[in-house]
Motif scaffolding. Structure first.
Motif, PDB file in Angstrom:
ATOM      1  N   LYS A  88      52.096  23.944  31.676  1.00  0.00           N
ATOM      2  CA  LYS A  88      53.256  23.910  30.797  1.00  0.00           C
ATOM      3  C   LYS A  88      53.120  24.897  29.635  1.00  0.00           C
ATOM      4  N   SER A  89      51.880  25.241  29.318  1.00  0.00           N
ATOM      5  CA  SER A  89      51.649  26.135  28.190  1.00  0.00           C
ATOM      6  C   SER A  89      51.671  27.588  28.667  1.00  0.00           C
ATOM      7  N   ASN A  90      52.331  28.429  27.899  1.00  0.00           N
ATOM      8  CA  ASN A  90      52.401  29.862  28.226  1.00  0.00           C
ATOM      9  C   ASN A  90      51.038  30.517  28.105  1.00  0.00           C
ATOM     10  N   ASP A  91      50.278  30.110  27.107  1.00  0.00           N
ATOM     11  CA  ASP A  91      48.933  30.661  26.918  1.00  0.00           C
ATOM     12  C   ASP A  91      48.029  30.317  28.100  1.00  0.00           C
ATOM     13  N   THR A  92      48.184  29.049  28.545  1.00  0.00           N
ATOM     14  CA  THR A  92      47.376  28.616  29.692  1.00  0.00           C
ATOM     15  C   THR A  92      47.772  29.396  30.934  1.00  0.00           C
ATOM     16  N   TYR A  93      49.057  29.632  31.095  1.00  0.00           N
ATOM     17  CA  TYR A  93      49.581  30.387  32.231  1.00  0.00           C
ATOM     18  C   TYR A  93      49.003  31.803  32.246  1.00  0.00           C
ATOM     19  N   LYS A  94      49.039  32.438  31.032  1.00  0.00           N
ATOM     20  CA  LYS A  94      48.487  33.794  30.925  1.00  0.00           C
ATOM     21  C   LYS A  94      46.988  33.822  31.212  1.00  0.00           C
ATOM     22  N   ALA A  95      46.287  32.794  30.736  1.00  0.00           N
ATOM     23  CA  ALA A  95      44.836  32.713  30.945  1.00  0.00           C
ATOM     24  C   ALA A  95      44.508  32.590  32.428  1.00  0.00           C
ATOM     25  N   LEU A  96      45.321  31.788  33.130  1.00  0.00           N
ATOM     26  CA  LEU A  96      45.113  31.611  34.575  1.00  0.00           C
ATOM     27  C   LEU A  96      45.365  32.924  35.329  1.00  0.00           C
ATOM     28  N   LEU A  97      46.420  33.644  34.893  1.00  0.00           N
ATOM     29  CA  LEU A  97      46.719  34.933  35.518  1.00  0.00           C
ATOM     30  C   LEU A  97      45.558  35.913  35.356  1.00  0.00           C
ATOM     31  N   LEU A  98      44.978  35.903  34.129  1.00  0.00           N
ATOM     32  CA  LEU A  98      43.823  36.784  33.871  1.00  0.00           C
ATOM     33  C   LEU A  98      42.638  36.409  34.761  1.00  0.00           C
ATOM     34  N   GLU A  99      42.400  35.089  34.913  1.00  0.00           N
ATOM     35  CA  GLU A  99      41.307  34.619  35.768  1.00  0.00           C
ATOM     36  C   GLU A  99      41.534  35.035  37.217  1.00  0.00           C
ATOM     37  N   ILE A 100      42.830  34.931  37.645  1.00  0.00           N
ATOM     38  CA  ILE A 100      43.160  35.316  39.028  1.00  0.00           C
ATOM     39  C   ILE A 100      42.938  36.819  39.236  1.00  0.00           C
ATOM     40  N   GLU A 101      43.388  37.619  38.279  1.00  0.00           N
ATOM     41  CA  GLU A 101      43.238  39.076  38.380  1.00  0.00           C
ATOM     42  C   GLU A 101      41.756  39.477  38.384  1.00  0.00           C
ATOM     43  N   LYS A 102      41.018  38.806  37.507  1.00  0.00           N
ATOM     44  CA  LYS A 102      39.570  39.100  37.454  1.00  0.00           C
ATOM     45  C   LYS A 102      38.902  38.729  38.777  1.00  0.00           C
ATOM     46  N   ALA A 103      39.262  37.581  39.327  1.00  0.00           N
ATOM     47  CA  ALA A 103      38.685  37.131  40.596  1.00  0.00           C
ATOM     48  C   ALA A 103      39.059  38.086  41.728  1.00  0.00           C
ATOM     49  N   LYS A 104      40.321  38.574  41.699  1.00  0.00           N
ATOM     50  CA  LYS A 104      40.757  39.531  42.715  1.00  0.00           C
ATOM     51  C   LYS A 104      39.980  40.854  42.604  1.00  0.00           C
ATOM     52  N   ALA A 105      39.763  41.297  41.354  1.00  0.00           N
ATOM     53  CA  ALA A 105      39.003  42.538  41.133  1.00  0.00           C
ATOM     54  C   ALA A 105      37.569  42.378  41.629  1.00  0.00           C
ATOM     55  N   ASP A 106      36.973  41.211  41.284  1.00  0.00           N
ATOM     56  CA  ASP A 106      35.611  40.923  41.756  1.00  0.00           C
ATOM     57  C   ASP A 106      35.574  40.865  43.284  1.00  0.00           C
ATOM     58  N   LYS A 107      36.624  40.243  43.852  1.00  0.00           N
ATOM     59  CA  LYS A 107      36.716  40.098  45.308  1.00  0.00           C
ATOM     60  C   LYS A 107      36.762  41.473  45.982  1.00  0.00           C
ATOM     61  N   SER A 108      37.508  42.382  45.391  1.00  0.00           N
ATOM     62  CA  SER A 108      37.635  43.733  45.952  1.00  0.00           C
ATOM     63  C   SER A 108      36.283  44.469  45.946  1.00  0.00           C
ATOM     64  N   VAL A 109      35.564  44.320  44.821  1.00  0.00           N
ATOM     65  CA  VAL A 109      34.237  44.951  44.704  1.00  0.00           C
ATOM     66  C   VAL A 109      33.284  44.377  45.754  1.00  0.00           C
ATOM     67  N   ILE A 110      33.315  43.046  45.862  1.00  0.00           N
ATOM     68  CA  ILE A 110      32.422  42.375  46.815  1.00  0.00           C
ATOM     69  C   ILE A 110      32.742  42.779  48.253  1.00  0.00           C
ATOM     70  N   GLU A 111      34.041  42.887  48.577  1.00  0.00           N
ATOM     71  CA  GLU A 111      34.447  43.301  49.931  1.00  0.00           C
ATOM     72  C   GLU A 111      33.922  44.705  50.252  1.00  0.00           C
ATOM     73  N   ASP A 112      33.990  45.599  49.236  1.00  0.00           N
ATOM     74  CA  ASP A 112      33.453  46.960  49.428  1.00  0.00           C
ATOM     75  C   ASP A 112      31.940  46.916  49.658  1.00  0.00           C
ATOM     76  N   GLU A 113      31.259  46.048  48.881  1.00  0.00           N
ATOM     77  CA  GLU A 113      29.808  45.916  49.025  1.00  0.00           C
ATOM     78  C   GLU A 113      29.435  45.374  50.408  1.00  0.00           C
ATOM     79  N   ILE A 114      30.237  44.429  50.901  1.00  0.00           N
ATOM     80  CA  ILE A 114      29.978  43.854  52.232  1.00  0.00           C
ATOM     81  C   ILE A 114      30.169  44.912  53.321  1.00  0.00           C
ATOM     82  N   LEU A 115      31.240  45.698  53.183  1.00  0.00           N
ATOM     83  CA  LEU A 115      31.477  46.776  54.158  1.00  0.00           C
ATOM     84  C   LEU A 115      30.320  47.781  54.158  1.00  0.00           C
TER      85      LEU A 115
END
Length: 238
Positions: A88-115
């Motif tokens: 319900k909180s906009n700040d919480t929403y933004k924080a979750l988006l940042l966590e998702i983006e960070k996780a996606k960025a980490d995921k991309s790096v890890i996928e490259d490392e696995i390849l």
């Protein structure tokens, strides 16, 4: 005046038997060390192959670790994506988006490392297979070489018996007094009790001989010994 030329020549021929026997004995005595050397070389080859296998196993373990981290990142992305619908909180929403983006960025790096790891694993797999194939050939080669050495030892043993029998027959042709002195000298002179006068030098130790000794050796009226090594001297006719 007694002439010892024939006895000395017979003695020199006898020494040929002794030299052959000594050489064969040395080869027999050296066989265990040679076999041990072959085994050590094979063991080193095995260790080399094992090290390559370790690299392969290490890379696979690292890949599994990366895959586990990747799985955790994907779960984090999924979890936070679901949470976006309920915050319900906009700040919480933004924080979750940042966590998702960070996780996606980490995921991309890890996928490259696995390849990258997968490429390395494929390469290491080829290296291990080649090493194992080489090791198999090397094992067969080593087994064959050791078998040949052991077979040679058996042949050498038979050869020594034959030469010793021939020596025994030849020994009886030599005067006992001369033979006894020869046996005594050769025990302390690496198996060589008589040697040829080489020009003006002793053929055994290389020492330049006195002219008197050379002359006495040429006459063959008595046993003549090198002043340096004490071997019996034989002067061959030119």
């Amino acid at each position: 005046m007694e002439n010892l030329k024939q006895d000395l020549e017979l003695l020199y021929e006898l020494q040929d038997y002794d030299i052959k026997i000594e050489n064969i004995k040395n080869r027999i005595e050296g066989a265990p060390a040679l076999i041990e050397e072959k085994k050590k070389e094979l063991e080193a080859k095995k260790q080399e192959t094992e090290e390559k296998k370790k690299n392969f196993v290490t890379l696979n373990s690292l890949k599994k670790e990366k895959e586990a981290i990747l799985d955790a990142k994907e779960k984090t992305i999924g979890k936070h994506s679901l949470e976006l619908n309920s915050v319900k909180s906009n700040d919480t929403y933004k924080a979750l988006l940042l966590e998702i983006e960070k996780a996606k960025a980490d995921k991309s790096v890890i996928e490259d490392e696995i390849l990258e790891l997968m490429d390395k694993i494929d390469n290491e797999s080829k290296i291990v297979k080649e090493s194992e194939a080489e090791l198999k050939v090397y094992e067969q080669k080593t087994a064959s070489e050791i078998s040949e050495i052991e077979s040679s030892v058996r042949q050498f043993s038979d050869e020594i018996k034959k030469i010793e029998e021939e020596r025994e027959q030849h020994k009886n042709k030599v005067s006992k007094n001369i033979l006894d002195q020869y046996e005594r000298i050769r025990e302390g002179r690496n198996g060589q009790g008589i040697c040829i006068v080489d020009a003006e030098s002793c053929g055994g130790c290389g020492m330049v001989l006195r002219p008197q000794l050379i002359n006495q050796a040429h006459k063959c009226s008595e046993l003549v010994f090198c002043d340096n090594c004490s071997r019996i001297l034989l002067k061959k006719d030119n």
